[in-house]
Every structure is written in C-alpha cells, then in structure tokens.
Motif scaffolding. Structure first.
Motif, PDB file in Angstrom:
ATOM      1  N   LEU A 233     -12.543   6.978   7.298  1.00  0.00           N
ATOM      2  CA  LEU A 233     -13.448   6.397   8.298  1.00  0.00           C
ATOM      3  C   LEU A 233     -13.735   4.933   7.985  1.00  0.00           C
ATOM      4  CD1 LEU A 233     -16.000   9.322   8.788  1.00  0.00           C
ATOM      5  CD2 LEU A 233     -14.559   8.339  10.571  1.00  0.00           C
ATOM      6  N   LEU A 234     -13.942   4.628   6.708  1.00  0.00           N
ATOM      7  CA  LEU A 234     -14.213   3.238   6.308  1.00  0.00           C
ATOM      8  C   LEU A 234     -13.013   2.334   6.588  1.00  0.00           C
ATOM      9  CD1 LEU A 234     -16.104   3.859   2.947  1.00  0.00           C
ATOM     10  CD2 LEU A 234     -17.072   2.803   5.004  1.00  0.00           C
ATOM     11  N   MET A 235     -11.836   2.937   6.648  1.00  0.00           N
ATOM     12  CA  MET A 235     -10.632   2.148   6.903  1.00  0.00           C
ATOM     13  C   MET A 235     -10.333   2.005   8.392  1.00  0.00           C
ATOM     14  SD  MET A 235      -8.030   3.037   3.830  1.00  0.00           S
ATOM     15  CE  MET A 235      -7.105   1.555   4.174  1.00  0.00           C
ATOM     16  N   ALA A 236     -11.227   2.509   9.229  1.00  0.00           N
ATOM     17  CA  ALA A 236     -11.029   2.363  10.676  1.00  0.00           C
ATOM     18  C   ALA A 236     -11.283   0.932  11.134  1.00  0.00           C
ATOM     19  CB  ALA A 236     -11.944   3.321  11.431  1.00  0.00           C
ATOM     20  N   THR A 237     -11.997   0.161  10.316  1.00  0.00           N
ATOM     21  CA  THR A 237     -12.285  -1.231  10.676  1.00  0.00           C
ATOM     22  C   THR A 237     -11.465  -2.172   9.792  1.00  0.00           C
ATOM     23  OG1 THR A 237     -14.182  -1.171   9.170  1.00  0.00           O
ATOM     24  CG2 THR A 237     -14.631  -0.794  11.500  1.00  0.00           C
ATOM     25  N   LYS A 238     -11.186  -3.348  10.322  1.00  0.00           N
ATOM     26  CA  LYS A 238     -10.373  -4.330   9.592  1.00  0.00           C
ATOM     27  C   LYS A 238     -11.028  -4.699   8.264  1.00  0.00           C
ATOM     28  CE  LYS A 238      -7.988  -8.753  10.177  1.00  0.00           C
ATOM     29  NZ  LYS A 238      -7.687  -9.865  11.113  1.00  0.00           N
ATOM     30  N   ALA A 239     -12.362  -4.908   8.298  1.00  0.00           N
ATOM     31  CA  ALA A 239     -13.077  -5.268   7.064  1.00  0.00           C
ATOM     32  C   ALA A 239     -12.984  -4.148   6.034  1.00  0.00           C
ATOM     33  CB  ALA A 239     -14.549  -5.568   7.385  1.00  0.00           C
ATOM     34  N   GLY A 240     -13.050  -2.909   6.505  1.00  0.00           N
ATOM     35  CA  GLY A 240     -12.939  -1.773   5.594  1.00  0.00           C
ATOM     36  C   GLY A 240     -11.568  -1.675   4.966  1.00  0.00           C
ATOM     37  N   ARG A 241     -10.538  -1.844   5.782  1.00  0.00           N
ATOM     38  CA  ARG A 241      -9.159  -1.790   5.236  1.00  0.00           C
ATOM     39  C   ARG A 241      -8.947  -2.894   4.214  1.00  0.00           C
ATOM     40  NH1 ARG A 241      -8.387  -0.708  10.663  1.00  0.00           N
ATOM     41  NH2 ARG A 241      -7.754  -2.828  11.208  1.00  0.00           N
ATOM     42  N   ARG A 242      -9.428  -4.073   4.525  1.00  0.00           N
ATOM     43  CA  ARG A 242      -9.270  -5.202   3.607  1.00  0.00           C
ATOM     44  C   ARG A 242      -9.970  -4.923   2.276  1.00  0.00           C
ATOM     45  NH1 ARG A 242     -11.277  -8.967   6.636  1.00  0.00           N
ATOM     46  NH2 ARG A 242     -13.363  -8.918   5.710  1.00  0.00           N
ATOM     47  N   THR A 243     -11.181  -4.380   2.357  1.00  0.00           N
ATOM     48  CA  THR A 243     -11.934  -4.105   1.126  1.00  0.00           C
ATOM     49  C   THR A 243     -11.231  -3.059   0.271  1.00  0.00           C
ATOM     50  OG1 THR A 243     -14.027  -4.658   2.211  1.00  0.00           O
ATOM     51  CG2 THR A 243     -14.152  -3.355   0.192  1.00  0.00           C
ATOM     52  N   LEU A 244     -10.787  -1.956   0.891  1.00  0.00           N
ATOM     53  CA  LEU A 244     -10.149  -0.889   0.115  1.00  0.00           C
ATOM     54  C   LEU A 244      -8.817  -1.346  -0.478  1.00  0.00           C
ATOM     55  CD1 LEU A 244     -12.386   0.860   1.496  1.00  0.00           C
ATOM     56  CD2 LEU A 244     -10.740   2.734   1.437  1.00  0.00           C
ATOM     57  N   LYS A 245      -8.111  -2.216   0.237  1.00  0.00           N
ATOM     58  CA  LYS A 245      -6.873  -2.761  -0.317  1.00  0.00           C
ATOM     59  C   LYS A 245      -7.165  -3.744  -1.441  1.00  0.00           C
ATOM     60  CE  LYS A 245      -4.158  -2.093   3.913  1.00  0.00           C
ATOM     61  NZ  LYS A 245      -3.407  -2.724   5.011  1.00  0.00           N
TER      62      LYS A 245
END
Length: 368
Positions: free
Chosen positions: A277-289
C-alpha cells in the motif's frame, strides 16, 4: 423454545432482588441458549431478556456477572444480533464506561464484545460514534498502550477493535492527526511477542491507515518512521553485504544471528500488504527503494514457506524492481481501471488463488 409466559417467568428471575441461586440458574440457562443458533434467534426476539442480563453485569455475584458477559460474547459473535445489542439493548455506553475503569475485572470480556460488534461497517459506525462521545479513539489508544492500565485484564482485544475501527475513514483521521502523537504509540507493538492478538490487531490497524495515501509521506518521514516497524518482523538473521546493510534503516542493519521472523503467516501477509500500500504512491516507492528494502524481501522470499505469503512478497518485489508507471498514473490508488480490465484482473486473481491453493495442498500431502 420458550413460550411467551415462560420467557416472562424467566425475565422475572433476572432482577437484582432475586435470590442468588435462582438468578444463577436463570443466567446459566440463557448461557446455554446463547451457545447455539436457535437460542440466539430466540434471544434476538427478546431484547428484554438481553437488557436484563446487561443490568446484571453489575451484580455482586462474580459467577453471575461472568455468565452474563459470556452470553453477550456469544450474542455479539452473531452478526444478526448486532443491531439488537447496540440499538435495542444499548450495550455500548455501559461497556465503555466499565472499560475505562482500571479496576474492572471483566474488561477483557468487554474488549472481545466490542471487537465482535465492530467487525461489520454498519455497527462499527455506531461503535465509533459512541466511543467518540464517551472517550475518543486517542484515549482508547492511551489505554491500550499503557502497560498495566488494568491489573486484572490484559486488554489484548483492543488491538482487533482498533483494526476494525480503522475500516472507517473518520477513525483513520483520528489516528493519523499529525498534531497528535497517536499512531506513533502503536508502532512498537508490531513486535509484541506476548500476544498474537495484540500484535496482529496493531498491524491490521497500520495496514488500514495506509489506505489513506495522502498520509504516506508523513508515515514514512522521520515524524513517524513506520518503515522499520514493518520490516523488522520480516527480517531474518541472513548475512547481507556491507553495501546492502548500509543502505538499510539503522534498525535493520547487521541483525544478530538469533534474529527470528514473525511466526504467524497471516500477520506476515498483512505486513507485506501494508508495504505494498505504501508503494502505491510515487513518494512511497522512492522511499522504499532508497531505504534498500529489496535485500530484506529477497531473503524473506527464500525463507517463506507459505505459498500465499510468498505470492504477496513476489508482488511487492515486482514493484520494487519495476519501472515507474507512466506520467499521470504515479498514484496507483487513483488510477481508474476500465470495467472490462477489472473483470479480467478479478478472473486472473481468482485463477492465481486457485493455483496457490493447489500448490499448498500438494505441499501438505494427503491427510491421514
């Protein structure tokens, strides 16, 4: 079932003035009724009997009070009785008043009833409304997080209650208020080893909170720092390279050889769903990567034996290593899917679940 005259006679025994032995036999009888479907159906038609039991939860006899709460637990487990309990009998104000009493002996039973009543959205809204009027979600979290708040009760089932409440956007808003430190207090319980119920309830709450994508950046920021609390239960003792370790959040670096993972597969799956769910947003994907989540997930996937959890991990990894969506589709929660595509996706998902079930059955082998 009882005739009207027999029910009226039974009701006459359920009063504070009735002799304790007679009252005790009456509550025992109703407890027996509440243990099967026909009995529950009968009690649904007689809210006066249920209301009398609620009144007897303040009886001086511990045995009678225990029977009354056991009946209420049984009735609250039946969705068809929820409206009777909440609207006709009015159980919520009484239950919540006793719940906040740190000396109350039956608070665990109250937590179970409230958890049962809040499972389905309609009654959950009523539970939330009365809760807000009497104490509020923030105070409920305070009670939940205060160790030893009630020396006579463990209050673990407040975890599932919070999880149920956060199916409502308004409950999530209360927990995710940036001006109040509410959701942050729940984070340490993602690794609370003393109770699976409490741990699973908190993780379910965090997962529900992550459906509100506008809060993702805040949840992943230093103000909350949710990521290590979601990753640690999934991380194991495997040795990572120095480069991989250094890219991870500090709490995930160089974990000890005796580090264990979350033991419950359902909870592991909820943790993965929260990360997804956190990776559904661009900011979330960037943070997890940027936080180098991939090596943790790589080792987790090698370790995981449950096919459903492994499949959830694979979906997460695909997003982690995949390319960014096209412009205008960065927020996956806001992308409108054409109806025919949605139907195909549902069919594909059903087929995937069927294949996973076959694989799980083949692994477990024939039953004896």
């Amino acid at each position: 079932m009882l005739s009207d005259s027999e029910a009226a006679e039974l009701l006459s025994f359920l009063t504070p003035a009735t002799r304790p032995d007679v009252k005790g036999r009456a509550t025992e009888y109703i407890l027996g009724l509440s243990g099967h479907r026909d009995g529950c159906r009968f009690l649904r038609s007689r809210p006066d009997l249920v209301a009398a039991l609620l009144a007897l939860t303040s009886d001086p006899s511990i045995a009678i009070v225990k029977d009354c709460f056991h009946v209420l637990i049984n009735l609250s487990a039946d969705e068809t009785l929820h409206q009777v309990l909440v609207n006709d009998v009015g159980v919520l104000p009484v239950l919540l008043k006793n719940l906040v009493d740190p000396e109350y002996v039956f608070s665990d039973q109250i937590c179970t009833i409230l958890s049962n009543l809040s499972r389905h959205e309609k009654t959950c809204r009523t539970v939330f409304k009365v809760l807000q009027e009497q104490l509020g979600v923030a105070q409920l979290v305070d009670i939940f997080c205060t160790e030893g708040y009630n020396q006579k009760a463990k209050l673990h089932y407040l975890g599932p209650l919070l999880s149920n409440l956060t199916q409502l956007p308004e409950a999530r808003t209360c927990l995710l208020d940036p001006d109040r430190c509410v959701v942050q207090r729940l984070l340490p319980f993602t690794q609370y080893q003393a109770s699976l119920v409490r741990r699973g309830g908190v993780i379910g709450t965090l997962r529900n909170c992550c459906f509100d994508h506008r809060h993702h950046e805040w949840l992943l920021s230093d103000a909350v720092d949710i990521l290590p609390f979601l990753l640690l239960p999934l991380a194991g003792p495997e040795e990572l390279s120095d480069e991989e370790n250094e890219g991870l959040p500090v709490d995930l670096q160089y974990l000890p050889e005796d580090k264990t993972r979350e033991e419950d597969p359902d909870v592991r799956k909820m943790l993965l769903e929260t990360l997804l769910l956190l990776m559904a947003t661009k900011a979330g994907r960037r943070t997890l990567k940027d936080k180098n989540v991939y090596p943790i997930m790589r080792e987790f996937h090698r370790w995981e034996k449950d096919v459903h959890v492994a499949a959830a991990c694979e979906k997460l990894v695909q997003v982690l290593i995949g390319d960014e969506p096209e412009p205008g589709m960065e927020n996956l929660m806001e992308v409108e899917i054409p109806e025919e595509v949605e139907e195909k996706l549902k069919e594909a998902d059903a087929k995937e679940q069927e294949e996973l079930q076959k694989e799980e059955n083949s692994r477990s082998g024939p039953t004896q």
